[in-house]
Scaffold this motif. Sequence first.
Motif, PDB file in Angstrom:
ATOM      1  N   PHE A  26       4.803  12.713   3.410  1.00 45.85           N
ATOM      2  CA  PHE A  26       4.082  12.423   4.648  1.00 45.85           C
ATOM      3  C   PHE A  26       3.751  10.886   3.940  1.00 45.85           C
ATOM      4  CE2 PHE A  26       4.886  11.403   9.362  1.00 45.85           C
ATOM      5  CZ  PHE A  26       3.220  10.819   9.540  1.00 45.85           C
ATOM      6  N   HIS A  27       4.460  10.360   2.788  1.00 45.10           N
ATOM      7  CA  HIS A  27       2.805   9.177   2.974  1.00 45.10           C
ATOM      8  C   HIS A  27       2.938   7.818   3.259  1.00 45.10           C
ATOM      9  CE1 HIS A  27       4.104  11.778  -1.606  1.00 45.10           C
ATOM     10  NE2 HIS A  27       5.194  11.042  -0.853  1.00 45.10           N
ATOM     11  N   LEU A  28       1.569   7.504   2.784  1.00 48.51           N
ATOM     12  CA  LEU A  28       1.547   6.325   4.259  1.00 48.51           C
ATOM     13  C   LEU A  28       1.603   4.982   3.734  1.00 48.51           C
ATOM     14  CD1 LEU A  28      -0.497   5.668   6.625  1.00 48.51           C
ATOM     15  CD2 LEU A  28      -2.265   5.248   5.432  1.00 48.51           C
ATOM     16  N   GLN A  29       2.309   4.002   3.976  1.00 46.95           N
ATOM     17  CA  GLN A  29       2.780   2.981   3.580  1.00 46.95           C
ATOM     18  C   GLN A  29       2.146   1.266   4.107  1.00 46.95           C
ATOM     19  OE1 GLN A  29       6.572   4.468   2.410  1.00 46.95           O
ATOM     20  NE2 GLN A  29       6.373   2.740   0.832  1.00 46.95           N
ATOM     21  N   LYS A  30       2.385   0.414   3.703  1.00 47.50           N
ATOM     22  CA  LYS A  30       2.198  -0.896   4.494  1.00 47.50           C
ATOM     23  C   LYS A  30       2.669  -1.803   3.127  1.00 47.50           C
ATOM     24  CE  LYS A  30      -1.150  -3.452   6.798  1.00 47.50           C
ATOM     25  NZ  LYS A  30      -2.171  -4.529   7.003  1.00 47.50           N
ATOM     26  N   SER A  31       3.388  -3.487   3.667  1.00 46.73           N
ATOM     27  CA  SER A  31       4.194  -3.583   2.881  1.00 46.73           C
ATOM     28  C   SER A  31       3.145  -4.700   2.304  1.00 46.73           C
ATOM     29  CB  SER A  31       5.258  -4.495   3.681  1.00 46.73           C
ATOM     30  OG  SER A  31       4.518  -4.651   4.993  1.00 46.73           O
ATOM     31  N   SER A  32       2.239  -5.058   2.729  1.00 48.34           N
ATOM     32  CA  SER A  32       1.172  -5.985   2.637  1.00 48.34           C
ATOM     33  C   SER A  32      -0.084  -5.527   3.153  1.00 48.34           C
ATOM     34  CB  SER A  32       1.528  -7.388   2.899  1.00 48.34           C
ATOM     35  OG  SER A  32       1.016  -8.038   2.768  1.00 48.34           O
ATOM     36  N   VAL A  74       0.747  -1.263   0.056  1.00 49.77           N
ATOM     37  CA  VAL A  74      -0.187  -0.404  -0.356  1.00 49.77           C
ATOM     38  C   VAL A  74       1.012   1.154   0.119  1.00 49.77           C
ATOM     39  CG1 VAL A  74      -1.621   1.197   1.274  1.00 49.77           C
ATOM     40  CG2 VAL A  74      -1.435  -1.455   1.246  1.00 49.77           C
ATOM     41  N   MET A  75       0.020   2.097  -0.520  1.00 45.79           N
ATOM     42  CA  MET A  75       1.010   3.255  -0.818  1.00 45.79           C
ATOM     43  C   MET A  75       0.049   4.724  -1.620  1.00 45.79           C
ATOM     44  SD  MET A  75       4.521   5.021  -1.520  1.00 45.79           S
ATOM     45  CE  MET A  75       5.171   6.575  -2.643  1.00 45.79           C
ATOM     46  N   LEU A  76      -0.343   5.429  -0.110  1.00 42.05           N
ATOM     47  CA  LEU A  76      -1.481   6.759   0.085  1.00 42.05           C
ATOM     48  C   LEU A  76      -0.366   7.563  -0.057  1.00 42.05           C
ATOM     49  CD1 LEU A  76      -3.977   5.240   1.677  1.00 42.05           C
ATOM     50  CD2 LEU A  76      -3.214   4.838  -0.118  1.00 42.05           C
ATOM     51  N   ASN A  77      -0.449   8.352  -1.352  1.00 39.22           N
ATOM     52  CA  ASN A  77       0.465   9.551  -1.545  1.00 39.22           C
ATOM     53  C   ASN A  77      -0.496  11.068  -0.552  1.00 39.22           C
ATOM     54  OD1 ASN A  77       2.330   8.880  -2.679  1.00 39.22           O
ATOM     55  ND2 ASN A  77       1.465   8.942  -4.534  1.00 39.22           N
ATOM     56  N   CYS A  78       0.737  11.531   0.198  1.00 43.35           N
ATOM     57  CA  CYS A  78      -0.093  13.228   0.810  1.00 43.35           C
ATOM     58  C   CYS A  78       1.331  13.980   0.248  1.00 43.35           C
ATOM     59  CB  CYS A  78       0.030  12.963   2.486  1.00 43.35           C
ATOM     60  SG  CYS A  78      -0.363  14.509   3.562  1.00 43.35           S
ATOM     61  N   THR A  79       0.907  15.059   0.353  1.00 40.78           N
ATOM     62  CA  THR A  79       2.093  16.123   0.328  1.00 40.78           C
ATOM     63  C   THR A  79       1.847  17.524   0.877  1.00 40.78           C
ATOM     64  OG1 THR A  79       1.368  16.445  -1.864  1.00 40.78           O
ATOM     65  CG2 THR A  79       3.206  15.756  -2.221  1.00 40.78           C
ATOM     66  N   TYR A  80       1.808  18.082   0.540  1.00 41.92           N
ATOM     67  CA  TYR A  80       1.455  19.254   2.033  1.00 41.92           C
ATOM     68  C   TYR A  80       2.711  21.171   1.825  1.00 41.92           C
ATOM     69  CZ  TYR A  80       5.324  19.073   4.861  1.00 41.92           C
ATOM     70  OH  TYR A  80       6.391  18.688   5.780  1.00 41.92           O
ATOM     71  N   GLN A  81       1.667  21.786   1.813  1.00 40.66           N
ATOM     72  CA  GLN A  81       1.969  22.868   1.741  1.00 40.66           C
ATOM     73  C   GLN A  81       1.940  24.335   3.574  1.00 40.66           C
ATOM     74  OE1 GLN A  81       0.214  25.141  -1.369  1.00 40.66           O
ATOM     75  NE2 GLN A  81       2.632  24.717  -2.777  1.00 40.66           N
ATOM     76  N   THR A  82       2.600  24.950   3.321  1.00 37.21           N
ATOM     77  CA  THR A  82       2.687  25.653   4.744  1.00 37.21           C
ATOM     78  C   THR A  82       3.598  26.284   5.024  1.00 37.21           C
ATOM     79  OG1 THR A  82       1.975  25.376   6.985  1.00 37.21           O
ATOM     80  CG2 THR A  82       3.648  24.076   6.359  1.00 37.21           C
ATOM     81  N   ILE A  83       3.502  27.031   5.577  1.00 38.13           N
ATOM     82  CA  ILE A  83       4.456  28.261   6.406  1.00 38.13           C
ATOM     83  C   ILE A  83       4.698  28.318   7.529  1.00 38.13           C
ATOM     84  CG2 ILE A  83       3.894  30.296   4.834  1.00 38.13           C
ATOM     85  CD1 ILE A  83       2.838  31.593   6.889  1.00 38.13           C
ATOM     86  N   TYR A  84       4.461  27.884   7.991  1.00 39.86           N
ATOM     87  CA  TYR A  84       5.164  26.950   9.126  1.00 39.86           C
ATOM     88  C   TYR A  84       5.799  26.025   8.788  1.00 39.86           C
ATOM     89  CZ  TYR A  84       3.577  25.220  13.890  1.00 39.86           C
ATOM     90  OH  TYR A  84       4.095  25.581  15.724  1.00 39.86           O
ATOM     91  N   SER A  85       7.463  26.689  10.133  1.00 35.73           N
ATOM     92  CA  SER A  85       8.367  25.651   9.765  1.00 35.73           C
ATOM     93  C   SER A  85       8.184  24.316  10.401  1.00 35.73           C
ATOM     94  CB  SER A  85       9.775  26.663  10.766  1.00 35.73           C
ATOM     95  OG  SER A  85       9.603  27.346  11.452  1.00 35.73           O
ATOM     96  N   ASN A  86       7.228  23.985  11.724  1.00 36.78           N
ATOM     97  CA  ASN A  86       7.916  23.278  12.654  1.00 36.78           C
ATOM     98  C   ASN A  86       6.357  21.841  12.255  1.00 36.78           C
ATOM     99  OD1 ASN A  86      10.475  23.274  13.242  1.00 36.78           O
ATOM    100  ND2 ASN A  86       9.758  24.392  13.965  1.00 36.78           N
ATOM    101  N   PRO A  87       5.772  22.179  10.836  1.00 33.48           N
ATOM    102  CA  PRO A  87       4.047  20.754  10.881  1.00 33.48           C
ATOM    103  C   PRO A  87       4.260  20.096  11.828  1.00 33.48           C
ATOM    104  CG  PRO A  87       5.639  20.600   8.867  1.00 33.48           C
ATOM    105  CD  PRO A  87       6.611  21.804   9.828  1.00 33.48           C
ATOM    106  N   PHE A  88       3.693  19.564  12.100  1.00 37.41           N
ATOM    107  CA  PHE A  88       2.686  18.619  12.987  1.00 37.41           C
ATOM    108  C   PHE A  88       1.807  17.428  11.405  1.00 37.41           C
ATOM    109  CE2 PHE A  88       3.653  18.180  17.067  1.00 37.41           C
ATOM    110  CZ  PHE A  88       4.175  19.090  17.403  1.00 37.41           C
ATOM    111  N   LEU A  89       2.486  16.577  10.926  1.00 36.70           N
ATOM    112  CA  LEU A  89       1.658  15.259  10.327  1.00 36.70           C
ATOM    113  C   LEU A  89       0.965  14.528  11.104  1.00 36.70           C
ATOM    114  CD1 LEU A  89       1.572  16.457   7.081  1.00 36.70           C
ATOM    115  CD2 LEU A  89       3.268  16.994   8.463  1.00 36.70           C
TER     116      LEU A  89
END
Lengths: 111, 113
Positions: free
Chosen positions: A74-80, A19-34
């Motif tokens: 911050f992509h989400l993955q799982k091997s199986s 499994v691979m689900l993509n996530c990208t983000y945009q922020t001006i915040y220098s320390n984002p929490f995902l």
Amino acid sequence: GDSVTQTEGLVTLTEGLPVMLNCTYQTIYSNPFLFWYVQHLNESPRLLLKSFTDNKRTEHQGFHATLHKSSSSFHLQKSSAQLSDSALYYCALNSGTYQRFGTGTKLQVVP
Amino acid sequence: ETAVFQTPNYHVTQVGNEVSFNCKQTLGHDTMYWYKQDSKKLLKIMFSYNNKQLIVNETVPRRFSPQSSDKAHLNLRIKSVEPEDSAVYLCASSPDRGQNTLYFGAGTRLSVL
């Protein structure tokens, strides 16, 4: 402003495949929490995993993700994939005062 | 472990009516939120309260008004509902302002006829 972009719509996988689900983000915040949240049918979202440390892998319940600030990903993955992984997955970004969610990716795992 | 409680679970009403939804959390958290999840499953912040103080009020119609009596309770009132208000309203809480895990209630599903 801040935004979160996820793999659009429905992802259908055969059981046992990665499994691979993509996530990208945009922020001006220098320390984002995902965050990744999972919502099963007729339930509310619940946390799957989270990170704020650059280049550090975080794992939970067989899933893993690594925050890469250089690529704002911050992509989400799982091997199986398992049948029970079928659900709606949200990526979320903390933008200082609240969590902003992506559009969600529906994962359907088939036998 | 259900620690964010929402009532009612479902509500069906007609255009123009007023509705109120309740939310209570027993986690001792300082911050509570209302999110709207629409028919396309888009999850959008509406309001956020920190210790009874409104800290986030995203662009929502003025007919929506949050109410907080203490940090454990956050209610939502909709004055004169519209068809586009049909959605699931999710209440959530967190220990701080969004940098920690959100704990969601089961949601209130509103249908506007």
